[in-house]
Design a protein around this motif. Structure first.
Motif, short mmCIF file in Angstrom:
data_model
loop_
_atom_site.label_atom_id
_atom_site.label_comp_id
_atom_site.label_asym_id
_atom_site.label_seq_id
_atom_site.Cartn_x
_atom_site.Cartn_y
_atom_site.Cartn_z
N GLY A 15 0.84 -1.19 0.00
CA GLY A 15 0.00 0.00 0.00
C GLY A 15 0.88 1.24 0.00
N ASN A 16 0.71 2.10 0.98
CA ASN A 16 1.51 3.31 1.10
C ASN A 16 2.61 3.18 2.14
OD1 ASN A 16 -0.08 4.75 -0.81
ND2 ASN A 16 -1.61 5.18 0.78
N GLU A 17 2.84 1.95 2.63
CA GLU A 17 3.79 1.72 3.71
C GLU A 17 5.01 0.97 3.19
OE1 GLU A 17 3.78 -0.28 8.21
OE2 GLU A 17 2.11 -0.63 6.82
N THR A 18 6.20 1.49 3.47
CA THR A 18 7.45 0.83 3.09
C THR A 18 8.18 0.40 4.36
OG1 THR A 18 7.65 2.12 1.04
CG2 THR A 18 9.65 1.08 1.89
N PHE A 19 8.62 -0.86 4.38
CA PHE A 19 9.30 -1.38 5.56
C PHE A 19 10.18 -2.56 5.16
CE2 PHE A 19 4.99 -3.12 5.27
CZ PHE A 19 5.23 -4.48 5.18
N SER A 20 11.02 -3.01 6.08
CA SER A 20 11.86 -4.19 5.87
C SER A 20 11.37 -5.32 6.76
CB SER A 20 13.33 -3.88 6.19
OG SER A 20 13.84 -2.93 5.29
N ILE A 21 11.37 -6.52 6.23
CA ILE A 21 10.97 -7.70 6.99
C ILE A 21 12.25 -8.31 7.58
CG2 ILE A 21 9.66 -9.87 6.94
CD1 ILE A 21 8.40 -8.91 4.31
#
Length: 243
Positions: A15-21
């Motif tokens: 969506g509009n969220e960027t993150f690292s797993i």
């Protein structure tokens, strides 16, 4: 790219969220993974559902995910891979768990992508499953899913044809300096095993033979056959009678 995304090497956008797993031990890390997996499968056009279940060791409970690719028959083939990770005691969230089990998860996601392209050729329904609590839960996630799908198959009147568990599918012996030639590059197949706890034993040689034939046809890998007990999600499917 899938392995790098799943292992936190490169960030992902949902969506509009960027993150690292970066890990999938904490509830926060697991939520990030589930967001990514759900978006990936939904983008392929698959219907995804979360399957929460109670967990005595986790107040938040466990959560399995299932994405269904319908075939001409409701009879189902299950691709099951655990998504939780573990590290050394006290450093559980410092381990990205790339091989265990995001190499297997990358295989599952790529399988889904390819199968969607050939959906019209499928004579069974394929159920892609991401399970929780394999590492510390005594296969709790896989057993919760097995219980769910066994009951659903009875209620809805379809057969569970077979299952495959892509466990630790991409360990690189060369990177660890423990293999010296191509003969050491192996494709491990475990289609038999037993439980030291209950004494139950299983042997699905025909399914193992089918995998071995595919490996021989399409790769230079050496096939290694063995038996494995209650140490991965395959065992929960064996326990309900699914090869």
């Amino acid at each position: 790219l899938l392995v790098k995304s799943l292992g936190g090497v490169v960030p992902v956008t949902v969506g509009n969220e960027t993150f690292s797993i970066n890990e999938r031990y904490s509830n926060e890390g697991k939520i990030k993974f589930r967001k990514y997996w759900t978006q990936y499968m939904t983008d392929l056009g698959l219907q995804v559902q979360a399957l929460p279940y109670p967990s005595p060791e986790n107040p938040a409970g466990g959560v399995n995910l299932e994405a269904v690719l319908p075939g001409t028959s409701a009879d189902s083939f299950v691709v099951i891979v655990h998504y939780d990770s573990i590290g050394p005691e006290g450093f559980e969230t410092s381990n990205p768990g790339v091989d265990d089990d995001m190499t297997g998860m990358a295989i599952e996601l790529e399988t889904a992508r390819l199968f969607v392209k050939h959906a019209a050729e499928l004579n069974v329904t394929v159920r892609f499953v991401a399970t929780d609590e394999e590492e510390l839960g005594g296969l709790r996630g896989a057993r919760a899913y097995a219980s769910y799908i066994k009951q659903k198959s009875v209620t809805d009147g379809f057969a569970l044809v077979a299952a495959v568990d892509d466990e630790q599918t991409g360990w690189n012996c060369r990177a660890d300096g423990v293999c010296s030639n191509e003969a050491n590059l192996k494709f491990d197949i475990f289609s038999c095993g037993s439980s030291m706890r209950t004494g139950a034993s299983f042997n699905y040689a025909a399914m193992g033979d089918a995998f071995a034939a595919i490996v021989a046809k399409y790769s230079p890998l050496h096939v290694s056959r063995g038996c494995m007990g209650e140490n991965s999600d395959h065992f929960a499917m064996w326990e309900i009678g699914v090869p």
